[in-house]
Enzyme design. Structure first.
Site, PDB file in Angstrom:
ATOM      1  N   ASP A   4       0.857  -1.174   0.000  1.00  0.00           N
ATOM      2  CA  ASP A   4       0.000   0.000   0.000  1.00  0.00           C
ATOM      3  C   ASP A   4       0.901   1.234   0.000  1.00  0.00           C
ATOM      4  O   ASP A   4       2.053   1.173   0.455  1.00  0.00           O
ATOM      5  CB  ASP A   4      -0.888  -0.035   1.247  1.00  0.00           C
ATOM      6  N   ASP A   6       0.017   5.075   0.867  1.00  0.00           N
ATOM      7  CA  ASP A   6      -0.132   6.084   1.921  1.00  0.00           C
ATOM      8  C   ASP A   6      -0.342   5.428   3.282  1.00  0.00           C
ATOM      9  O   ASP A   6      -1.253   4.622   3.466  1.00  0.00           O
ATOM     10  CB  ASP A   6      -1.308   7.009   1.606  1.00  0.00           C
TER      11      ASP A   6
END
Length: 499
Positions: A4, A6
């Site tokens: 992922d 952020d």
């Protein structure tokens, strides 16, 4: 390895379109470079609804991602969902401004993980997703990938409890993945010759036997003949495992959950029976709470020259290969690591997935299987919840088959009611395998049929009771979704009805 963006690789700046605001999390570059040095390919899977909402342009997004590549890359693939989340939108249009209802790629949907695996020339089952919130783990599971959660202050406690694996930071996530890679890597023992006959032991229930399958195939690849010692509860599963040439069924009083007294004559007969197999080596597979040493002593008395097992207790001269494994490693990998320590590895092309000797799935109209029972009552979903699940699935137009063992006829009849098809107590294990193989999905707790589904590639809706670690005992390398409260004490009511 799929990350992922952020909150995982870089500090979360909501709707960031400015590359000057990109700040990697501590230790990110070091962790990523270690993974690259180990030969792993890296990708990014990220939801970016700010594009659909107009918070930044496609050019802004490209500049931010280029800055991340400059600081932490290069990454081998970027997979981005630009769509809005309808649930978070106040707009009247379906899917919000620029969004799309029913998007396949926005996490927790699995599309980004599936696309990333394809772009890397692999399959989701060979991928690990690292993220900071529950939707990252759900996307990983729904694709059939492994997941490692790296929590932040924004991560909810229930997301941490439900995660397959948890690491404190990216360094810890890299440590975990590299440790798992080393454990199931090439066989480490040096061999002078190929053994003629090796005994493998897993005297447990059917599910325990099934998850040992990849390790047994590894032993079979390095031996002329494999003899399997199993208990009565695991016999039917042992008969379905590729690589097993002969089965010795015996109830061991130090393993059986309802044991008879230890009897000198019985132990003597077991010793004679094992000696008669002619095995020269033994690999003893156990659960984390069991000891291999009583069986190792019997095997020494039977004349077995080389014995390998996982043992935290001092084994003296009972073991030639004393192996140790940290807690939380998935059970198939735990067993594979012992096989590797004993000098046995899966041959090239044999992926470490569960596999059975089985024919095609049951034919006919598509259906869903609900298996409400469990060998351990604390792991079973309450019958009333299972009734509601069957009713909800049938109400949504699904054909629902309810399965269970001979002692679960009354339970299955109650759960099936008038909405489902009751097969409780009417299927031998090979028949159950065929039924699960033909299903669109299996709804089940943490019990043997979950591992059957993993072995035949059927997606699992897991009503997993938090009595043991999900990361260790959950469905392995098959698409899954976990329902229920992972923080609930054992014995509390299960998940809400299916929707």
């Amino acid at each position: 390895m799929l990350f992922d963006r952020d909150g995982t690789l870089v500090h979360d700046v909501p709707y960031n379109g400015d590359p000057d605001r990109v700040r990697p999390v501590d230790g990110a570059r070091e962790a990523l470079d270690r993974l690259r040095a180990a030969g792993l390919r890296l990708g990014v899977v990220t939801n970016q609804s700010g594009l659909a909402r107009g918070h930044f342009s496609a050019a802004d997004l490209a500049r931010v991602n280029a800055r991340i590549d400059e600081l932490l890359g290069p990454f081998d693939t970027w997979q981005i969902c630009p769509h809005d989340d309808p649930a978070d939108s106040d707009a009247d249009a379906p899917g919000g401004p620029g969004g799309r209802a029913g998007c396949r790629c926005r996490k927790p949907a699995p599309g980004l993980v599936i696309d990333a695996a394809r772009a890397l020339g692999t399959v989701p089952g060979r991928c690990v997703v690292v993220g900071d919130i529950g939707r990252d783990m759900t996307a990983a599971g729904a694709a059939g990938a492994a997941g490692v959660l790296v929590p932040t202050p924004a991560t909810r406690p229930e997301e941490i409890a439900a995660a397959p694996a948890v690491a404190g930071d990216l360094r810890g996530a890299a440590d975990l993945i590299l440790r798992r890679q080393r454990l199931v890597g090439p066989a480490r023992a040096t061999r002078r010759s190929r053994p003629r006959a090796v005994l493998v032991a897993r005297p447990d229930s059917a599910g325990d036997v099934l998850v040992t399958g990849p390790a047994i195939r590894a032993v079979a690849a390095g031996a002329d003949r494999v003899v399997m010692l199993c208990g009565p509860r695991g016999r039917a599963a042992a008969e379905l495992l590729p690589g097993v040439d002969e089965i010795v069924e015996w109830s061991l009083p130090w393993i059986d959950p309802d044991p008879a007294a230890v009897d000198r004559e019985q132990v003597g007969r077991l010793t004679d029976r094992l000696a008669a197999t002619g095995v020269q080596e033994a690999v003893l597979f156990t659960s984390f709470h069991q000891s291999a040493l009583p069986l190792a002593l019997v095997l020494r008395m039977a004349g077995v020259a080389r014995i390998a097992a996982i043992s935290d207790d001092y084994p003296g001269s009972l073991l030639d290969v004393r192996h140790r494994v940290p807690l939380g490693i998935p059970e198939p990998e735990r067993a594979l690591s012992l096989a590797a320590a004993a000098g046995f590895a899966l041959p090239p092309g044999d992926e470490p997935v569960l596999r059975l000797r089985t024919g095609p799935g049951a034919a006919g109209r598509p259906y869903v299987v609900v298996h409400p029972g469990s060998s351990v009552p604390a792991r079973a979903c309450p019958p009333v919840r299972c009734e509601q699940i069957v009713q909800a699935l049938a109400g949504a137009g699904h054909r629902v088959l309810v399965t269970g063992g001979p002692g679960e006829r009354e339970l299955c009849a109650r759960v099936a009611g008038t909405a489902g098809i009751d097969l409780g107590g009417r299927t031998a294990l090979p028949d159950l395998v065929r039924i699960i193989a033909g299903a669109g999905a299996l709804v089940v707790g943490n019990t043997g049929p979950a591992h059957i589904a993993a072995a035949v590639g059927t997606p699992v809706v897991s009503l997993f009771a938090p009595t043991v670690s999900f990361g260790q005992w959950g469905p392995y390398r098959v698409p899954w979704v976990r329902l229920g409260d992972a923080t609930a004490p054992a014995g509390t009511p299960g998940p809400p009805p299916a929707r």
